[in-house]
Write a protein that holds these residues in place. Sequence first.
Motif, mmCIF file in Angstrom:
data_model
loop_
_atom_site.group_PDB
_atom_site.id
_atom_site.type_symbol
_atom_site.label_atom_id
_atom_site.label_comp_id
_atom_site.label_asym_id
_atom_site.label_seq_id
_atom_site.Cartn_x
_atom_site.Cartn_y
_atom_site.Cartn_z
ATOM 1 N N LEU A 46 2.626 2.716 11.370
ATOM 2 C CA LEU A 46 2.100 1.711 10.845
ATOM 3 C C LEU A 46 1.861 1.754 9.136
ATOM 4 O O LEU A 46 1.816 0.860 8.561
ATOM 5 C CB LEU A 46 0.806 1.445 11.444
ATOM 6 C CG LEU A 46 0.918 1.199 12.896
ATOM 7 C CD1 LEU A 46 -0.479 1.088 13.448
ATOM 8 C CD2 LEU A 46 1.895 -0.134 13.144
ATOM 9 N N SER A 47 1.566 3.083 8.841
ATOM 10 C CA SER A 47 1.370 3.385 7.329
ATOM 11 C C SER A 47 2.758 2.858 6.546
ATOM 12 O O SER A 47 2.498 2.272 5.413
ATOM 13 C CB SER A 47 0.947 4.798 7.061
ATOM 14 O OG SER A 47 1.939 5.606 7.385
ATOM 15 N N SER A 50 2.885 -0.736 6.424
ATOM 16 C CA SER A 50 2.109 -1.273 5.496
ATOM 17 C C SER A 50 2.581 -1.031 4.113
ATOM 18 O O SER A 50 2.455 -2.084 3.089
ATOM 19 C CB SER A 50 0.680 -0.547 5.459
ATOM 20 O OG SER A 50 -0.393 -1.257 4.607
ATOM 21 N N SER A 68 -0.600 -7.291 4.169
ATOM 22 C CA SER A 68 -0.355 -6.082 4.641
ATOM 23 C C SER A 68 -1.143 -6.189 6.406
ATOM 24 O O SER A 68 -0.502 -5.775 7.159
ATOM 25 C CB SER A 68 -1.008 -4.852 4.040
ATOM 26 O OG SER A 68 -0.235 -4.517 2.846
ATOM 27 N N VAL A 72 0.776 -5.437 9.651
ATOM 28 C CA VAL A 72 0.732 -4.338 10.237
ATOM 29 C C VAL A 72 -0.009 -4.470 11.726
ATOM 30 O O VAL A 72 0.405 -3.849 12.567
ATOM 31 C CB VAL A 72 -0.281 -3.304 9.665
ATOM 32 C CG1 VAL A 72 -0.373 -2.177 10.525
ATOM 33 C CG2 VAL A 72 0.321 -2.910 8.186
ATOM 34 N N SER A 99 10.773 0.534 7.599
ATOM 35 C CA SER A 99 9.648 -0.185 7.063
ATOM 36 C C SER A 99 9.886 0.527 5.705
ATOM 37 O O SER A 99 9.458 -0.178 4.592
ATOM 38 C CB SER A 99 8.394 -0.355 7.475
ATOM 39 O OG SER A 99 8.490 -0.887 8.832
ATOM 40 N N ALA A 183 -4.326 -0.586 13.500
ATOM 41 C CA ALA A 183 -3.779 -0.955 12.181
ATOM 42 C C ALA A 183 -4.500 -1.520 11.237
ATOM 43 O O ALA A 183 -4.537 -1.164 10.120
ATOM 44 C CB ALA A 183 -3.083 -2.250 12.889
ATOM 45 N N VAL A 187 -4.574 0.358 7.430
ATOM 46 C CA VAL A 187 -4.222 -0.463 6.001
ATOM 47 C C VAL A 187 -5.307 0.095 4.894
ATOM 48 O O VAL A 187 -5.094 -0.079 4.006
ATOM 49 C CB VAL A 187 -4.082 -2.002 6.512
ATOM 50 C CG1 VAL A 187 -4.230 -2.845 5.202
ATOM 51 C CG2 VAL A 187 -3.024 -2.311 7.207
#
Length: 268
Positions: A46-47, A50, A68, A72, A99, A183, A187
């Motif tokens: 997920l990072s 983002s 973002s 995310v 991503s 998430a 973020v």
Amino acid sequence: MTLLLEMFTYPFIVRAFAAGVLLSLCAALLGVPLVLKRYSMIGDGLSHVSFGALSVALACGWAPLPVSIPVVIVAALGLLRMTGRMGADAAIAVVSASSLAVGVIVTSLTTGMTTDVDSYMFGSILAMTQADVVLSALLCVGVLVLFVLFYHRLFAITFDENFSRATGVKVGLYNTLLSVLTALTIVLGMRMMGAMLISSLVIFPALSAMRVRKSFRGVVVLAGVLSVLGFCAGLTGSYLLSTPVGASVVVVDLLIFLLCCGVRRVRG
């Protein structure tokens, strides 16, 4: 001692402590069920999502966070569906690599590696704003309240989803809730830790606590304590040694993990 007292005279360090402590606590609480469910690397995936979203936002001149956060969250929900078809590790690897590649290409074709992009990639203590502290406080309150209200259901879906589903627990709903909260934590935490290191806040405290405590509740409480202590020690060391914040926090978390492993070995 003089240096430590002087450290708190800087507003950006006070903001970093406030936001960092709250985010560390959130990451640790969410990290325990994620690690036990073998979704520990979802933070890393997920990072990278983002980072790709904020690269596009900066290239288009938009505010990074409003872009973002929804991207995310959608990615987290998408990962839930993908893990059932190709496995958690494969799904996270696909989303993470794709991503990150999009983010790097967009950055290279538009703004280049500017200070804004660099701070999201590797973290920056100067990036924390008053709005980040407020969002972190709201997120922390939300995570704590939800953990208390739905503790038994989260415990159930962590260890046996099939049994939980058979007893009427809405497994999909609570998995979605866990993904959305993760998430949001990722973020907000990227501002300080960076996309490369933010997953450490999710993984290390949970693993360390599992080496010492046996019960789910004991692991959750100890993970929160270790995460907050590790962040405070890492940020203080970063200020005293002039080292990057994210890397300093990760090194402290690693030392805590090794210490917990030593305690487990001594206790047998």
